[in-house]
Scaffold this motif. Structure first.
Motif, mmCIF file in Angstrom:
data_model
loop_
_atom_site.group_PDB
_atom_site.id
_atom_site.type_symbol
_atom_site.label_atom_id
_atom_site.label_comp_id
_atom_site.label_asym_id
_atom_site.label_seq_id
_atom_site.Cartn_x
_atom_site.Cartn_y
_atom_site.Cartn_z
ATOM 1 N N SER A 217 69.189 60.761 60.660
ATOM 2 C CA SER A 217 69.602 59.827 59.622
ATOM 3 C C SER A 217 69.404 57.919 60.196
ATOM 4 C CB SER A 217 71.823 59.821 60.339
ATOM 5 O OG SER A 217 71.336 58.865 61.443
ATOM 6 N N LEU A 218 69.610 56.928 59.478
ATOM 7 C CA LEU A 218 68.575 55.789 59.683
ATOM 8 C C LEU A 218 69.651 54.875 59.913
ATOM 9 C CD1 LEU A 218 66.530 54.006 60.391
ATOM 10 C CD2 LEU A 218 66.314 53.690 57.764
ATOM 11 N N ASP A 219 70.652 54.406 60.724
ATOM 12 C CA ASP A 219 71.039 53.077 60.325
ATOM 13 C C ASP A 219 72.989 54.426 60.622
ATOM 14 O OD1 ASP A 219 69.729 50.909 61.765
ATOM 15 O OD2 ASP A 219 68.856 50.625 59.492
ATOM 16 N N LEU A 244 68.018 57.122 63.798
ATOM 17 C CA LEU A 244 66.932 56.717 63.832
ATOM 18 C C LEU A 244 67.806 55.227 63.129
ATOM 19 C CD1 LEU A 244 63.923 57.960 61.952
ATOM 20 C CD2 LEU A 244 64.479 57.770 63.883
ATOM 21 N N SER A 245 67.156 53.678 64.166
ATOM 22 C CA SER A 245 68.009 52.010 63.677
ATOM 23 C C SER A 245 66.324 51.584 62.947
ATOM 24 C CB SER A 245 68.706 52.382 65.503
ATOM 25 O OG SER A 245 68.287 51.002 64.886
ATOM 26 N N SER A 246 66.603 50.970 62.767
ATOM 27 C CA SER A 246 65.612 49.594 61.492
ATOM 28 C C SER A 246 65.344 48.927 62.586
ATOM 29 C CB SER A 246 66.818 49.039 60.100
ATOM 30 O OG SER A 246 67.687 48.256 61.295
ATOM 31 N N THR A 247 66.148 48.604 63.942
ATOM 32 C CA THR A 247 65.753 48.091 65.068
ATOM 33 C C THR A 247 64.978 48.671 66.088
ATOM 34 O OG1 THR A 247 67.241 48.691 67.021
ATOM 35 C CG2 THR A 247 67.811 46.782 65.308
ATOM 36 N N GLY A 248 64.166 49.653 65.739
ATOM 37 C CA GLY A 248 63.286 50.290 66.743
ATOM 38 C C GLY A 248 63.786 51.867 67.388
ATOM 39 N N ASP A 272 83.360 58.830 66.169
ATOM 40 C CA ASP A 272 83.016 59.790 65.207
ATOM 41 C C ASP A 272 81.471 59.888 64.989
ATOM 42 O OD1 ASP A 272 82.993 61.320 62.463
ATOM 43 O OD2 ASP A 272 83.025 59.360 61.448
ATOM 44 N N PRO A 273 81.130 61.556 65.160
ATOM 45 C CA PRO A 273 79.641 61.475 65.538
ATOM 46 C C PRO A 273 78.847 61.265 63.840
ATOM 47 C CG PRO A 273 80.847 62.923 66.159
ATOM 48 C CD PRO A 273 82.000 62.284 65.616
ATOM 49 N N ASP A 274 77.934 60.676 64.473
ATOM 50 C CA ASP A 274 76.157 60.628 63.281
ATOM 51 C C ASP A 274 76.438 61.472 62.350
ATOM 52 O OD1 ASP A 274 73.984 58.476 62.556
ATOM 53 O OD2 ASP A 274 73.907 60.692 62.119
ATOM 54 N N GLY A 275 76.543 61.333 61.126
ATOM 55 C CA GLY A 275 76.509 62.719 60.352
ATOM 56 C C GLY A 275 75.252 63.253 60.468
ATOM 57 N N ALA A 276 73.367 62.658 61.031
ATOM 58 C CA ALA A 276 73.211 63.956 61.242
ATOM 59 C C ALA A 276 73.520 64.461 62.440
ATOM 60 C CB ALA A 276 72.030 63.193 61.413
ATOM 61 N N ILE A 277 74.408 64.456 63.555
ATOM 62 C CA ILE A 277 74.872 65.121 64.039
ATOM 63 C C ILE A 277 75.984 66.463 63.616
ATOM 64 C CG2 ILE A 277 76.471 65.142 66.568
ATOM 65 C CD1 ILE A 277 74.563 62.638 67.882
ATOM 66 N N VAL A 278 76.496 65.686 62.869
ATOM 67 C CA VAL A 278 77.377 66.793 62.228
ATOM 68 C C VAL A 278 76.920 67.673 61.474
ATOM 69 C CG1 VAL A 278 79.567 66.382 60.816
ATOM 70 C CG2 VAL A 278 79.162 64.887 62.407
ATOM 71 N N ARG A 279 75.818 67.232 60.629
ATOM 72 C CA ARG A 279 75.140 68.398 59.522
ATOM 73 C C ARG A 279 74.037 69.501 60.016
ATOM 74 N NH1 ARG A 279 74.823 70.741 56.173
ATOM 75 N NH2 ARG A 279 72.844 69.932 55.441
ATOM 76 N N ALA A 280 73.425 69.339 61.934
ATOM 77 C CA ALA A 280 73.103 69.812 62.409
ATOM 78 C C ALA A 280 73.514 70.708 63.155
ATOM 79 C CB ALA A 280 72.087 68.384 63.611
ATOM 80 N N GLY A 281 74.769 70.641 63.262
ATOM 81 C CA GLY A 281 75.559 71.251 63.911
ATOM 82 C C GLY A 281 75.578 71.146 65.758
ATOM 83 N N VAL A 307 81.822 55.510 75.413
ATOM 84 C CA VAL A 307 81.238 55.852 73.599
ATOM 85 C C VAL A 307 79.757 54.784 74.046
ATOM 86 C CG1 VAL A 307 80.763 54.170 71.679
ATOM 87 C CG2 VAL A 307 82.928 53.768 72.852
ATOM 88 N N PRO A 308 78.863 56.732 73.879
ATOM 89 C CA PRO A 308 77.711 56.242 73.907
ATOM 90 C C PRO A 308 76.757 55.552 73.138
ATOM 91 C CG PRO A 308 78.519 58.806 72.483
ATOM 92 C CD PRO A 308 79.769 57.469 72.556
ATOM 93 N N PRO A 309 75.955 55.399 73.800
ATOM 94 C CA PRO A 309 74.799 54.560 73.459
ATOM 95 C C PRO A 309 74.780 54.092 71.628
ATOM 96 C CG PRO A 309 73.954 54.706 75.462
ATOM 97 C CD PRO A 309 75.169 56.248 75.269
ATOM 98 N N GLY A 310 74.800 53.534 71.034
ATOM 99 C CA GLY A 310 74.570 53.469 69.783
ATOM 100 C C GLY A 310 75.755 53.786 68.880
ATOM 101 N N ALA A 311 76.189 54.201 68.992
ATOM 102 C CA ALA A 311 77.703 55.097 68.510
ATOM 103 C C ALA A 311 78.870 53.601 68.028
ATOM 104 C CB ALA A 311 77.992 56.349 69.515
ATOM 105 N N ARG A 312 79.207 54.107 67.076
ATOM 106 C CA ARG A 312 80.747 53.400 67.328
ATOM 107 C C ARG A 312 82.277 53.721 67.820
ATOM 108 N NH1 ARG A 312 83.404 52.368 62.364
ATOM 109 N NH2 ARG A 312 83.955 49.457 61.774
ATOM 110 N N GLY A 313 82.633 53.011 68.572
ATOM 111 C CA GLY A 313 84.017 53.559 68.735
ATOM 112 C C GLY A 313 84.864 53.548 68.327
#
Length: 391
Positions: A217-219, A244-248, A272-281, A307-313
């Protein structure tokens, strides 16, 4: 489809006269409102190439949000739509650093450019002569050749492939309908290390893949499902989620990590976990790493006191049953205006519900609607952006 470029167009656009013409065209608005008048202006000076000039300038503007440092690139509309975002291409190139690499579906060169930055030997090939001609302009450091992806014209190099996912009927998730078809591509790569970029919606569980499946995932938007052959990974028969993040910044999680977590009542936050985490199970693995737990073992929402770093709570304010009058009263009492609605495990249309709730206040809130056991529950929350999240 957009404008159909010809090889004559490419020869003009890469000439000194073409470069000068593109610089002049870049000063035009070229919006839907002004396009007819602007095209007329271009036809007065370059009648044969007016459409190619207008399309190139418009595509370069669209590319800014997807590709870095591509202001002078040449594109087709379809090629730009399928091009790998720079941050994603760079991540893959870093994983392949120092290896000789052959991109057998190089198109206009979005992946190719990043591979050239990490590897000393990089080959690009494609069956489309126009896209290949564009790649020679976009990535002059690569060795380019016209060739069929199903007949690789190299030896020993790692194969990188990005089969086209659009057919006459639109986007496809059928591996056999890709161009070239995924089964044929895998057969053509037999005995070689390779990685194939596929659509994020690919049902990889049906493939029984023996290598690594990486969901990227990106952003916060899931971009691709990459299939890595066994020789390119330390995690065969496993899934990996890469955020991944566009900030690097980046974050990686694999199925090798522990996934022993509990189920319990909500903590201070719902995540709500990032979609990549959900899709990867890997929802449970993600929760275990950060000390979170589940509200329900069948639902991907997580909860905890951080709230984990980089996640949205979503900071929990209160919870109520899924009864619209009660939800409306709670929102009104909290001066709710802007309302985000997240739903898992319950048959609710967020847009239709928002219209019925009619929030008119000034405060931004969120509803997290989910099933816990046999009941539907609504959590009224205060959303906090990732960079503002706190324990």
């Amino acid at each position: 489809m957009g404008y159909r470029f010809s090889l004559a167009d490419i020869r003009f656009l890469r000439s000194d006269q073409g470069v000068e013409a593109l610089a002049s065209a870049a000063d035009l608005e070229l919006s839907e409102r002004s396009l007819i008048a602007d095209a007329g202006h271009l036809r007065r000076w370059w009648p044969e190439y007016a459409a190619a000039l207008a399309e190139t300038v418009r595509l370069r503007r669209k590319a800014r949000t997807k590709l870095c440092d591509a202001e002078d690139w040449l594109f087709t509309q379809d090629a730009l739509q399928q091009a790998t975002p720079t941050a994603v291409a760079r991540h893959r190139a870093v994983r392949l650093a120092s290896r000789a690499v052959h991109d057998v579906t190089c198109s206009i060169g979005a992946d190719l450019r990043e591979l050239c930055r990490e590897s000393r030997v990089v080959i690009g090939s494609d069956v489309d002569p126009v896209r290949l001609a564009m790649a020679t302009v976009n990535v002059p450091d690569a060795l380019l050749v016209r060739a069929d992806a199903l007949k690789p014209c190299s030896r020993d190099a790692v194969i990188v492939a990005d089969p086209a996912r659009r057919t006459g009927a639109g986007r496809t998730f059928d591996p056999s309908a890709l161009q070239p078809p995924l089964p044929d591509l895998v057969d053509a790569c037999a005995g070689r290390d390779f990685v194939v970029k596929c659509a994020p919606g690919l049902d990889y569980l049906k493939l029984e893949w023996s290598g690594e499946v990486e969901i990227v995932s990106l952003d916060g938007a899931v971009r691709e499902c990459a299939l890595w052959s066994p020789g390119l990974t330390e995690h065969p028969n496993q899934t990996r989620a890469t955020l991944l993040s566009s900030t690097g910044a980046s974050f990686t999680l694999t199925g090798d990590e522990p996934d022993d977590i509990s189920v319990g009542p909500p903590g201070q936050w719902i995540v709500d976990p990032d979609g990549a985490i959900v899709r990867a199970g890997l929802v449970r693995h993600y929760a275990a790493r950060f000390g979170l737990w589940q509200l329900d073992p069948r639902i991907a929402y997580l909860t905890g006191d951080i709230v984990p770093p980089g996640a949205r709570g979503h900071r929990v304010l209160t919870s109520v049953p899924l009864r619209e009058k009660q939800v409306r009263r709670e929102l009104s009492s909290r001066d709710c205006g802007s309302l985000e609605i997240l739903v898992r495990g319950v048959d609710v249309d967020p847009d239709a519900l928002r219209k019925r709730l009619k929030p008119r206040g000034s405060r931004a809130l969120s509803l997290v609607i989910t099933r816990i056991g046999s009941r539907a529950e609504v959590f009224i929350c205060e959303p906090v952006a990732a960079h503002q999240s706190a324990s």
